[in-house]
Design a protein around this motif. Structure first.
Motif, PDB file in Angstrom:
ATOM      1  N   ASP A  11     -13.110 -33.415  54.007  1.00  0.00           N
ATOM      2  CA  ASP A  11     -13.437 -34.765  53.530  1.00  0.00           C
ATOM      3  C   ASP A  11     -13.479 -34.800  52.003  1.00  0.00           C
ATOM      4  OD1 ASP A  11     -13.567 -35.764  56.062  1.00  0.00           O
ATOM      5  OD2 ASP A  11     -15.750 -35.660  56.222  1.00  0.00           O
ATOM      6  N   ARG A  12     -14.039 -33.762  51.418  1.00  0.00           N
ATOM      7  CA  ARG A  12     -14.171 -33.757  49.964  1.00  0.00           C
ATOM      8  C   ARG A  12     -12.812 -33.560  49.284  1.00  0.00           C
ATOM      9  NH1 ARG A  12     -19.909 -30.589  48.741  1.00  0.00           N
ATOM     10  NH2 ARG A  12     -21.223 -32.142  49.773  1.00  0.00           N
ATOM     11  N   GLU A  13     -11.943 -32.774  49.868  1.00  0.00           N
ATOM     12  CA  GLU A  13     -10.615 -32.596  49.282  1.00  0.00           C
ATOM     13  C   GLU A  13      -9.867 -33.925  49.263  1.00  0.00           C
ATOM     14  OE1 GLU A  13      -9.325 -27.954  50.004  1.00  0.00           O
ATOM     15  OE2 GLU A  13      -8.844 -29.443  51.544  1.00  0.00           O
ATOM     16  N   VAL A  14      -9.938 -34.659  50.368  1.00  0.00           N
ATOM     17  CA  VAL A  14      -9.279 -35.968  50.428  1.00  0.00           C
ATOM     18  C   VAL A  14      -9.898 -36.912  49.403  1.00  0.00           C
ATOM     19  CG1 VAL A  14      -8.808 -37.975  51.887  1.00  0.00           C
ATOM     20  CG2 VAL A  14      -8.659 -35.679  52.858  1.00  0.00           C
ATOM     21  N   LEU A  15     -11.212 -36.849  49.262  1.00  0.00           N
ATOM     22  CA  LEU A  15     -11.918 -37.712  48.307  1.00  0.00           C
ATOM     23  C   LEU A  15     -11.477 -37.406  46.875  1.00  0.00           C
ATOM     24  CD1 LEU A  15     -15.718 -38.522  48.436  1.00  0.00           C
ATOM     25  CD2 LEU A  15     -14.613 -37.966  46.279  1.00  0.00           C
ATOM     26  N   TYR A  16     -11.484 -36.139  46.513  1.00  0.00           N
ATOM     27  CA  TYR A  16     -11.087 -35.775  45.149  1.00  0.00           C
ATOM     28  C   TYR A  16      -9.610 -36.078  44.894  1.00  0.00           C
ATOM     29  CZ  TYR A  16     -15.584 -33.537  44.204  1.00  0.00           C
ATOM     30  OH  TYR A  16     -16.930 -33.290  43.985  1.00  0.00           O
ATOM     31  N   ASN A  17      -8.800 -35.984  45.927  1.00  0.00           N
ATOM     32  CA  ASN A  17      -7.391 -36.370  45.775  1.00  0.00           C
ATOM     33  C   ASN A  17      -7.271 -37.862  45.498  1.00  0.00           C
ATOM     34  OD1 ASN A  17      -6.457 -33.766  46.186  1.00  0.00           O
ATOM     35  ND2 ASN A  17      -6.142 -34.043  48.394  1.00  0.00           N
ATOM     36  N   ALA A  18      -8.124 -38.657  46.155  1.00  0.00           N
ATOM     37  CA  ALA A  18      -8.121 -40.100  45.911  1.00  0.00           C
ATOM     38  C   ALA A  18      -8.558 -40.399  44.483  1.00  0.00           C
ATOM     39  CB  ALA A  18      -9.037 -40.795  46.911  1.00  0.00           C
ATOM     40  N   ALA A  19      -9.582 -39.679  44.014  1.00  0.00           N
ATOM     41  CA  ALA A  19     -10.047 -39.884  42.642  1.00  0.00           C
ATOM     42  C   ALA A  19      -8.958 -39.498  41.638  1.00  0.00           C
ATOM     43  CB  ALA A  19     -11.309 -39.068  42.398  1.00  0.00           C
ATOM     44  N   ALA A  20      -8.248 -38.412  41.922  1.00  0.00           N
ATOM     45  CA  ALA A  20      -7.162 -37.991  41.029  1.00  0.00           C
ATOM     46  C   ALA A  20      -6.027 -39.024  41.026  1.00  0.00           C
ATOM     47  CB  ALA A  20      -6.639 -36.630  41.475  1.00  0.00           C
ATOM     48  N   LYS A  21      -5.753 -39.602  42.182  1.00  0.00           N
ATOM     49  CA  LYS A  21      -4.718 -40.637  42.252  1.00  0.00           C
ATOM     50  C   LYS A  21      -5.127 -41.867  41.447  1.00  0.00           C
ATOM     51  CE  LYS A  21      -2.039 -43.461  45.486  1.00  0.00           C
ATOM     52  NZ  LYS A  21      -1.791 -43.824  46.901  1.00  0.00           N
ATOM     53  N   TRP A  22      -6.403 -42.247  41.552  1.00  0.00           N
ATOM     54  CA  TRP A  22      -6.907 -43.391  40.769  1.00  0.00           C
ATOM     55  C   TRP A  22      -6.732 -43.134  39.274  1.00  0.00           C
ATOM     56  CZ3 TRP A  22     -12.222 -43.448  38.483  1.00  0.00           C
ATOM     57  CH2 TRP A  22     -12.516 -44.666  37.872  1.00  0.00           C
ATOM     58  N   LYS A  23      -7.082 -41.945  38.871  1.00  0.00           N
ATOM     59  CA  LYS A  23      -6.964 -41.572  37.460  1.00  0.00           C
ATOM     60  C   LYS A  23      -5.510 -41.631  36.988  1.00  0.00           C
ATOM     61  CE  LYS A  23      -8.191 -37.555  34.530  1.00  0.00           C
ATOM     62  NZ  LYS A  23      -8.871 -36.236  34.573  1.00  0.00           N
ATOM     63  N   LYS A  24      -4.593 -41.072  37.795  1.00  0.00           N
ATOM     64  CA  LYS A  24      -3.194 -40.993  37.383  1.00  0.00           C
ATOM     65  C   LYS A  24      -2.486 -42.335  37.502  1.00  0.00           C
ATOM     66  CE  LYS A  24       1.192 -38.766  38.584  1.00  0.00           C
ATOM     67  NZ  LYS A  24       1.880 -37.792  39.502  1.00  0.00           N
ATOM     68  N   GLU A  25      -2.608 -42.993  38.663  1.00  0.00           N
ATOM     69  CA  GLU A  25      -1.829 -44.198  38.931  1.00  0.00           C
ATOM     70  C   GLU A  25      -2.416 -45.456  38.305  1.00  0.00           C
ATOM     71  OE1 GLU A  25       1.066 -44.185  40.317  1.00  0.00           O
ATOM     72  OE2 GLU A  25       1.040 -42.074  40.910  1.00  0.00           O
ATOM     73  N   CYS A  26      -3.750 -45.517  38.194  1.00  0.00           N
ATOM     74  CA  CYS A  26      -4.392 -46.770  37.788  1.00  0.00           C
ATOM     75  C   CYS A  26      -4.900 -46.749  36.350  1.00  0.00           C
ATOM     76  CB  CYS A  26      -5.544 -47.087  38.730  1.00  0.00           C
ATOM     77  SG  CYS A  26      -5.068 -47.124  40.467  1.00  0.00           S
ATOM     78  N   LEU A  27      -5.413 -45.610  35.898  1.00  0.00           N
ATOM     79  CA  LEU A  27      -5.994 -45.550  34.554  1.00  0.00           C
ATOM     80  C   LEU A  27      -4.956 -45.131  33.512  1.00  0.00           C
ATOM     81  CD1 LEU A  27      -9.512 -44.014  35.279  1.00  0.00           C
ATOM     82  CD2 LEU A  27      -8.732 -46.382  35.453  1.00  0.00           C
ATOM     83  N   LEU A  28      -4.145 -44.156  33.847  1.00  0.00           N
ATOM     84  CA  LEU A  28      -3.097 -43.744  32.912  1.00  0.00           C
ATOM     85  C   LEU A  28      -1.860 -44.639  33.026  1.00  0.00           C
ATOM     86  CD1 LEU A  28      -3.381 -39.857  33.194  1.00  0.00           C
ATOM     87  CD2 LEU A  28      -4.089 -41.306  31.281  1.00  0.00           C
ATOM     88  N   ASN A  29      -1.730 -45.293  34.179  1.00  0.00           N
ATOM     89  CA  ASN A  29      -0.638 -46.247  34.393  1.00  0.00           C
ATOM     90  C   ASN A  29      -1.224 -47.542  34.931  1.00  0.00           C
ATOM     91  OD1 ASN A  29       1.894 -44.550  33.839  1.00  0.00           O
ATOM     92  ND2 ASN A  29       0.745 -43.236  35.260  1.00  0.00           N
ATOM     93  N   ASP A  30      -0.363 -48.472  35.344  1.00  0.00           N
ATOM     94  CA  ASP A  30      -0.830 -49.784  35.820  1.00  0.00           C
ATOM     95  C   ASP A  30      -0.645 -49.944  37.316  1.00  0.00           C
ATOM     96  OD1 ASP A  30      -1.414 -50.441  33.209  1.00  0.00           O
ATOM     97  OD2 ASP A  30       0.450 -51.531  32.858  1.00  0.00           O
ATOM     98  N   GLY A  31      -0.545 -48.832  38.039  1.00  0.00           N
ATOM     99  CA  GLY A  31      -0.213 -48.883  39.453  1.00  0.00           C
ATOM    100  C   GLY A  31      -1.360 -49.290  40.350  1.00  0.00           C
ATOM    101  N   SER A  32      -1.345 -48.742  41.562  1.00  0.00           N
ATOM    102  CA  SER A  32      -2.334 -49.123  42.571  1.00  0.00           C
ATOM    103  C   SER A  32      -2.820 -47.884  43.303  1.00  0.00           C
ATOM    104  CB  SER A  32      -1.726 -50.109  43.563  1.00  0.00           C
ATOM    105  OG  SER A  32      -2.604 -50.356  44.640  1.00  0.00           O
ATOM    106  N   LEU A  33      -4.023 -47.937  43.785  1.00  0.00           N
ATOM    107  CA  LEU A  33      -4.615 -46.854  44.565  1.00  0.00           C
ATOM    108  C   LEU A  33      -4.225 -46.975  46.030  1.00  0.00           C
ATOM    109  CD1 LEU A  33      -6.649 -44.462  44.481  1.00  0.00           C
ATOM    110  CD2 LEU A  33      -8.479 -46.124  44.810  1.00  0.00           C
ATOM    111  N   ILE A  34      -4.146 -48.206  46.537  1.00  0.00           N
ATOM    112  CA  ILE A  34      -3.922 -48.458  47.963  1.00  0.00           C
ATOM    113  C   ILE A  34      -2.493 -48.926  48.239  1.00  0.00           C
ATOM    114  CG2 ILE A  34      -4.647 -49.879  49.934  1.00  0.00           C
ATOM    115  CD1 ILE A  34      -7.454 -49.992  48.619  1.00  0.00           C
ATOM    116  N   TRP A  35      -2.010 -49.817  47.406  1.00  0.00           N
ATOM    117  CA  TRP A  35      -0.686 -50.401  47.625  1.00  0.00           C
ATOM    118  C   TRP A  35       0.341 -49.685  46.741  1.00  0.00           C
ATOM    119  CZ3 TRP A  35      -5.183 -53.272  47.561  1.00  0.00           C
ATOM    120  CH2 TRP A  35      -5.469 -53.977  48.741  1.00  0.00           C
ATOM    121  N   ASP A  36       0.887 -48.607  47.254  1.00  0.00           N
ATOM    122  CA  ASP A  36       1.822 -47.789  46.487  1.00  0.00           C
ATOM    123  C   ASP A  36       3.006 -48.614  45.998  1.00  0.00           C
ATOM    124  OD1 ASP A  36       0.229 -45.600  46.908  1.00  0.00           O
ATOM    125  OD2 ASP A  36       1.435 -44.770  48.541  1.00  0.00           O
ATOM    126  N   GLY A  37       3.371 -48.381  44.750  1.00  0.00           N
ATOM    127  CA  GLY A  37       4.527 -49.052  44.182  1.00  0.00           C
ATOM    128  C   GLY A  37       4.219 -50.395  43.549  1.00  0.00           C
TER     129      GLY A  37
END
Length: 610
Positions: A11-37
């Motif tokens: 559960d924690r690995e999936v959680l930290y992966n989600a946090a890393a995705k938020w950081k990469k896709e949403c904060l460093l870029n303008d993407g989305s956490l849930i709606w890819d693309g």
């Protein structure tokens, strides 16, 4: 390394992966956490969210969901999706036992349904919400607006910066903490989201601890591991403490899940306390002389074994000693919570006498205090002793005894009605009561006076010359309860037991040490609240101790104020109480749920609608 996988690893690995995705896709870029693309975290969407949520807060009495629904009306799908993803980050940290996985998903689906947005909750990204990282509690749940506002302000500041600068900040714990501190000061409140966001963004360098209180307790408990007085930042201290502990344990540690560490900082640490002591009088008398007591302390405020602190204790004890030596009884006066009752008990210990403690009542008569006839099982009348007579003679042996009487809130009684014949005895006169003892003789109350030996008879009650009453009186009650006659008052010395004139963080720290709470984390907030309370009603440290105990673990000052403070405001204008509620929210660093306080005000004081 602060990240820890020992429990619920998947559960924690999936959680930290989600946090890393938020950081990469949403904060460093303008993407989305849930709606890819899709481009969701854009400047335009952020600006719209600022307008509807930050700049136009809903101050109605509705719940958070109803307010958010109204704020999002007429906005685009992308703004709704941004709101959903903000809520996703809000739900990412709490354990499922704080907010269940089912509830998290249901809340996100609810926002999507308001706009008819399709959201596939079976996606792997949503598994990040299943386990959680830590407890947040009611405090976090009831302050969604402030928690999400901080998250927005932090993200907004980052998004304004060039991508390279953003990346540098998101990779540097010192710079990220500086940014978080600036946004928290801008918000004006201590939110848990500050700690949560720092851990999600840099999980290897910031602890998975949401509680300000827990961080404070840990840094105080392990203060000896931080060998640099110039380091004041709590997270920097934690970073150093972790490094030192990992060197000691030789492996990764967790402040919650490494049992030895957890048990140490969650255990209340006790310290040696200076105490009031009294030497045995050499002449055998009960009341000591000025040289018969000593204060084993080296500072102005004396803690005692009763967990009390008094300003100018030498003066206070001198007043007590002088009054008792001069044959006076004592009434301690002062605001609620100054320790008057405990002080009375402590004085009895000092003089090595057993006390009897009672609380005065408006329905007291001489039956309760002196005594009167009662029927036995065969309906025969017998004389039953009242509390005064029980304290000066043993019921079985009929021998005199000397139990000092502590009367709490003495002015709640109708003194002349309740104390009656005792006045004359205290003045040195014998009094014959209109009752007979079992030997058929009228009951006689007499002072010991200069007698060396005391008669022991069924019908005689001798009041020892060293017998004393120590009473207490709350100053806020003195005008509303029974007045005391001059005849009564002149037999007593009125000794004030007030609150400290200068309430500082240093003073509060002294109290906390006496209360065996040296790791209490919210000293400054507690100090500010005490000072603010005293603008409306003077209260003593005992009530502040109750607040400290309540907020030692959960930072829930709202409940503490409801439980221990507002009931003390009886008799104050409701407009003033409303002003206090507003000020305690605006002028202290505690997050206060004003709606809860105002609901209590209306219900408890029958204040009606404001």
């Amino acid at each position: 390394m602060a990240i820890y996988y020992a429990k619920e690893k998947n559960d924690r690995e999936v959680l930290y992966n989600a946090a890393a995705k938020w950081k990469k896709e949403c904060l460093l870029n303008d993407g989305s956490l849930i709606w890819d693309g899709e481009a969701i975290w854009t400047d335009n969407n952020m600006n719209r969210f600022r307008h509807i949520f930050i700049e136009n807060p809903d101050v109605s009495g509705d719940n958070f969901d109803s307010k958010l629904k109204k704020q999002l009306e007429n906005e685009t799908d992308d703004v709704y999706k941004l709101a959903i993803e903000f809520m996703y980050i809000y739900f990412l940290f709490p354990y499922s036992r704080s907010i269940s996985f089912k509830t998290k998903i249901k809340k996100l689906e609810m926002i999507a349904a308001w706009k008819g947005i399709e959201m596939d909750s079976s996606l792997l990204i949503f598994e990040g919400l299943r386990g959680g990282l830590g407890a947040t509690g009611t405090f976090y749940n009831t302050n969604k607006y402030l928690e999400i506002s901080f998250l927005f302000l932090l993200v907004e500041e980052l998004k304004k910066l060039p991508q390279e600068t953003r990346n540098n900040i998101l990779s540097n714990r010192i710079e990220l903490k500086k940014l978080a501190d600036r946004k928290r000061k801008e918000l004006g409140k201590r939110v848990q989201m500050q700690h949560i966001a720092l851990h999600l963004l840099l999980p290897e360098e910031f602890e998975r601890i949401a509680s300000w209180g827990h961080k404070g307790q840990i840094t105080k408990t392990y203060a000896d591991l931080v060998n640099n007085d110039s380091i004041v930042d709590m997270d920097e201290k934690l970073f150093i403490i972790r490094e030192r502990l990992q060197e000691e344990y030789g492996s990764e540690i967790d402040f919650y899940e490494t049992s030895e560490i957890h048990n140490k900082w969650r255990t209340k640490i006790t310290k040696n306390e200076p105490s009031l002591t009294v030497k045995e009088p050499e002449d055998g008398s009960l009341i000591p002389t000025p040289d018969d007591y000593s204060l084993s302390v080296d500072f102005d405020v004396i803690p005692t074994q009763e967990s009390l602190i008094f300003e100018k204790p030498a003066i206070l004890l001198d007043q007590v000693m002088t009054a008792l030596r001069n044959g006076k009884h004592i009434i301690f006066t002062g605001p609620p919570g100054t320790g008057k009752s405990k002080l009375a008990s402590m004085i009895c210990k000092i003089y090595n006498v057993e006390p009897v403690m009672v609380t005065a009542s408006s329905n007291w008569s001489t039956f309760e205090t002196i005594g009167g006839y009662r029927p036995d099982k065969e309906s025969h009348l017998y004389f039953k002793e009242g509390i005064f007579l029980e304290s000066v003679r043993d019921k079985e042996t009929k021998h005199p005894k000397n139990n000092w009487l502590i009367i709490d809130e003495i002015n709640r009684a109708d003194i002349d009605k309740a104390f009656g014949p005792l006045f004359s005895v205290l003045a040195g006169d014998e009094v014959t009561l209109p009752f007979q003892s079992e030997n058929g003789k009228s009951i006689l109350l007499k002072p010991q006076g200069d007698l060396e030996s005391v008669e022991t008879d069924e019908h005689i009650y001798t009041v020892p010359k060293d017998w004393r009453i120590i009473a207490t009186m709350n100053t806020l009650d003195k005008a509303s309860l029974y007045e005391m006659s001059y005849a009564f008052m002149r037999r007593f010395a009125f000794i004030p037991v007030g609150i400290p004139k200068n309430i500082t963080s240093e003073l509060v720290e002294q109290y906390l040490n006496v209360w065996k709470m040296p790791t209490y984390p919210n000293v400054d907030i507690l100090t500010d609240i005490w000072k603010l309370i005293n603008d409306y009603r003077k209260i003593g440290p005992a009530i502040i101790q109750d607040i400290a105990k309540h907020t030692q673990e959960n930072d829930d000052f709202t409940s503490a104020i409801i439980l221990y403070v507002l009931p003390q405001f009886e008799g104050i204008l409701t407009t003033q109480i409303q002003e206090f509620i507003s000020r305690v929210s605006k002028e202290t660093d505690a997050i206060i749920v004003q709606d809860y306080l105002e609901d209590f005000l209306q219900n408890f004081f029958d204040a009606g609608t404001f």
